[in-house]
Write a protein that holds these residues in place. Structure first.
Motif, mmCIF file in Angstrom:
data_model
loop_
_atom_site.group_PDB
_atom_site.id
_atom_site.type_symbol
_atom_site.label_atom_id
_atom_site.label_comp_id
_atom_site.label_asym_id
_atom_site.label_seq_id
_atom_site.Cartn_x
_atom_site.Cartn_y
_atom_site.Cartn_z
ATOM 1 N N HIS A 28 3.863 6.400 7.183
ATOM 2 C CA HIS A 28 2.637 6.760 7.727
ATOM 3 C C HIS A 28 2.321 8.151 6.706
ATOM 4 O O HIS A 28 1.131 8.341 6.901
ATOM 5 N N LYS A 29 3.328 8.728 5.880
ATOM 6 C CA LYS A 29 2.862 9.612 5.169
ATOM 7 C C LYS A 29 2.336 9.403 3.990
ATOM 8 O O LYS A 29 2.037 10.187 3.099
ATOM 9 N N LEU A 30 2.264 8.195 3.630
ATOM 10 C CA LEU A 30 2.081 7.566 2.174
ATOM 11 C C LEU A 30 0.736 7.241 2.096
ATOM 12 O O LEU A 30 -0.013 6.846 3.423
ATOM 13 N N PRO A 31 -0.292 7.624 1.210
ATOM 14 C CA PRO A 31 -1.473 7.278 1.052
ATOM 15 C C PRO A 31 -1.890 5.979 1.226
ATOM 16 O O PRO A 31 -0.799 5.034 0.852
ATOM 17 N N ALA A 32 -3.085 5.566 1.863
ATOM 18 C CA ALA A 32 -3.118 4.148 2.080
ATOM 19 C C ALA A 32 -3.378 3.235 0.964
ATOM 20 O O ALA A 32 -3.333 2.034 0.670
ATOM 21 N N THR A 33 -3.920 3.819 -0.219
ATOM 22 C CA THR A 33 -4.198 3.392 -1.677
ATOM 23 C C THR A 33 -2.676 3.134 -2.222
ATOM 24 O O THR A 33 -2.655 1.928 -3.032
ATOM 25 N N ILE A 34 -1.759 3.821 -1.834
ATOM 26 C CA ILE A 34 -0.316 3.528 -2.360
ATOM 27 C C ILE A 34 0.196 2.286 -1.718
ATOM 28 O O ILE A 34 0.611 1.244 -2.292
ATOM 29 N N ILE A 35 0.149 2.004 -0.488
ATOM 30 C CA ILE A 35 0.807 1.151 0.440
ATOM 31 C C ILE A 35 -0.191 -0.089 0.119
ATOM 32 O O ILE A 35 0.562 -1.318 0.052
ATOM 33 N N SER A 36 -1.325 -0.099 -0.080
ATOM 34 C CA SER A 36 -2.013 -1.466 -0.428
ATOM 35 C C SER A 36 -1.635 -2.132 -1.576
ATOM 36 O O SER A 36 -1.861 -2.973 -1.933
ATOM 37 N N ARG A 37 -0.818 -1.253 -2.542
ATOM 38 C CA ARG A 37 -0.576 -1.691 -3.606
ATOM 39 C C ARG A 37 0.960 -1.964 -3.782
ATOM 40 O O ARG A 37 1.459 -2.434 -4.801
ATOM 41 N N THR A 38 1.650 -2.353 -2.651
ATOM 42 C CA THR A 38 2.886 -2.558 -2.659
ATOM 43 C C THR A 38 3.099 -3.854 -1.504
ATOM 44 O O THR A 38 2.136 -4.067 -0.963
ATOM 45 N N GLN A 39 4.342 -4.652 -1.695
ATOM 46 C CA GLN A 39 4.667 -5.471 -0.611
ATOM 47 C C GLN A 39 5.540 -4.863 0.168
ATOM 48 O O GLN A 39 6.768 -4.369 -0.196
#
Length: 479
Positions: free
Chosen positions: A152-163
């Motif tokens: 939850h501490k990761l930016p959404a932009t980072i999460i959206s670019r990962t599996q």
């Protein structure tokens, strides 16, 4: 030679899964990954998230090995193209800029250059922004694997670019079975009940469970539940019941004393807190208790203690304060809802609102020296604003006497460290801004030290609680 080296390894390293088939408890992750990699449809970036000690880093290494066609006997450290980075100690933008330059270089020996970043949530915002540019257009020869306990501490932009793969706590039956296998391989004489207790203590974390098994393997003779309990500092359930009984009776001094007796014989505050929570859960699941309200209230305060222990050098005090809060909250309402408080003020406009403990029905508020009903309302609203921004400062103000005269906010503190805390520049600024916002004009804070010589026992207890919360940065929990 290799056998000698392995014999000196910690058990959790010795029995770390060397291939996907050996992974326990994460079948939902393993199945998807093996199918994707074998079909050539792997991602350029993976996010592995879940509780600590459940296999995130292990599976990250297995992904790196399988992508590059390495076998179970191959050692990651032998390959320069598989790079492991600790996000906690390489969290700045300079480190990420350096990484961005290095990813452009082709692998030295393997097909893919794999970057495993552990505790990735520790990266700074500028570092994440720099990393984002690489994730948007990654080189074909690079794969990123991020591991974290706090996605939850990761930016959404980072999460959206990962599996993303969410790891689960290891099921108790699977963990006990695996511990039994390790014990047999290592010739550790331990009974099944003790293995099950290790599973309970570790709460779904393989690393913690195997480490504990490793520690007790040095003990002489067969390892039983009693031996394990003595070794770990687990306490007899009857002692926990005594503490709960004292809390239900509002005997705060006895609660603190009973806890101190346990600490004096070596009880671990963190483990004791968890054992109390487990005991509450067991009682609630049994459904045989008529004290569910008490148990739920106590669980809330134990969770508060558990969260604050991690940041304190005095975990024993945190637990004592947590249970004292629980006992005190049962004695007096702890709700800080504005409307009921204002209704009380309107019905008794000349009343001085005293600290909790002076009267069973009094709400948790600081001593207020009133001059009008409206001013009391404004003061309460100002405190509510402060509470939303800084709980520890709010806790200090709760244990002080406050008054407002024109543009002056006067706070009389009972203790010097309370005065020092309120007088800190950022705290003074917060108080003045909160009051200025509510009162509609610029306000000025004045603090003074006014020790109170004659405290009742209950007032002294409340001072202890508010002081400890101020020191520890604790949160005032609404009931």
């Amino acid at each position: 030679m290799r056998e000698v080296i392995l014999s000196n390894l910690a058990l959790y390293r010795k029995y770390r899964s060397a291939e996907f088939a050996q992974v326990v408890g994460q079948e939902h992750v393993v199945g998807t990954l093996t199918n994707a990699i074998s079909s050539g449809k792997h991602s350029h970036a993976y996010l592995l998230t879940g509780p600590r000690g459940v296999g995130k880093t292990t599976i990250a290494r297995l992904i790196a090995k399988q992508l590059n066609g390495l076998g179970k006997d191959d050692v990651i450290a032998d390959y320069l193209d598989i790079i492991e980075i600790d996000g906690a100690s390489n969290r700045g933008i300079d480190e990420i800029r350096s990484l961005r330059e290095k990813v452009q270089v082709l692998p030295a020996r393997l097909e893919y250059k794999v970057y495993i970043i552990d505790e990735v949530h520790m990266l700074t915002t500028p570092a994440f922004n720099a990393l984002l540019k690489t994730l948007e257009e990654p080189p074909a020869h690079v794969v990123f694997i991020f591991a974290t306990t706090e996605a939850h501490k990761l930016p959404a932009t980072i999460i959206s670019r990962t599996q993303r793969f969410d790891f689960r706590s290891i099921p108790p039956a699977a963990m006990t079975k695996h511990l039994r296998y390790i014990a047999k391989q290592e010739k550790i004489d331990i009974d099944d009940n003790a293995l099950e207790l290790i599973t309970t203590i570790s709460r779904g974390g393989f690393r913690d469970a195997i480490n504990l098994l490793d520690q007790i393997s040095t003990l002489d003779g067969p390892i039983t539940v009693d031996i394990l309990a003595n070794f770990t500092g687990l306490q007899d359930t009857s002692r926990i019941e005594q503490i709960f009984d004292a809390s239900k009776s509002h005997d705060i001094n006895k609660v603190v004393s009973l806890l101190q007796d346990l600490f004096n014989i070596g009880a671990d505050a963190s483990l004791l807190t968890q054992q109390m929570l487990d005991h509450i859960q067991a009682l609630l699941l049994e459904g045989k208790t008529h004290d569910s309200a008490f148990l739920i209230q106590t669980a809330e305060n134990l969770h508060w203690a558990q969260a604050n222990m991690r940041h304190s050098s005095l975990p024993q005090l945190v637990l004592q304060v947590g249970l004292a809060r629980s006992s005190q909250s049962l004695l007096a309402p702890t709700s800080f809802k504005l409307a009921p408080e204002l209704e009380q003020i309107k019905s008794t406009p000349s009343r001085v609102i005293s600290p909790v403990g002076t009267h069973p029905a009094s709400p948790i508020l600081p001593t207020i020296v009133p001059s009008s009903v409206k001013q009391e309302e404004q003061l309460i609203k100002s405190l509510s604003v402060i509470k939303n921004h800084n709980n520890s400062l709010y806790a200090v103000l709760m244990g002080s006497e406050m008054s407002v005269n024109g543009t002056e906010i006067r706070v009389k503190c009972r203790f010097s460290f309370h005065k020092d805390r309120v007088s800190e520049a950022h705290n003074t600024s917060l108080v003045e801004k909160a009051f200025s916002k509510v009162y509609g004009h610029s306000m000025h804070l004045v603090t003074e030290l006014v020790p109170t010589p004659n405290h009742t026992t209950e007032n002294a207890t409340q001072d202890l609680v508010s002081s400890a919360m101020a020191i520890l940065g604790g949160e005032v929990i609404d009931g």
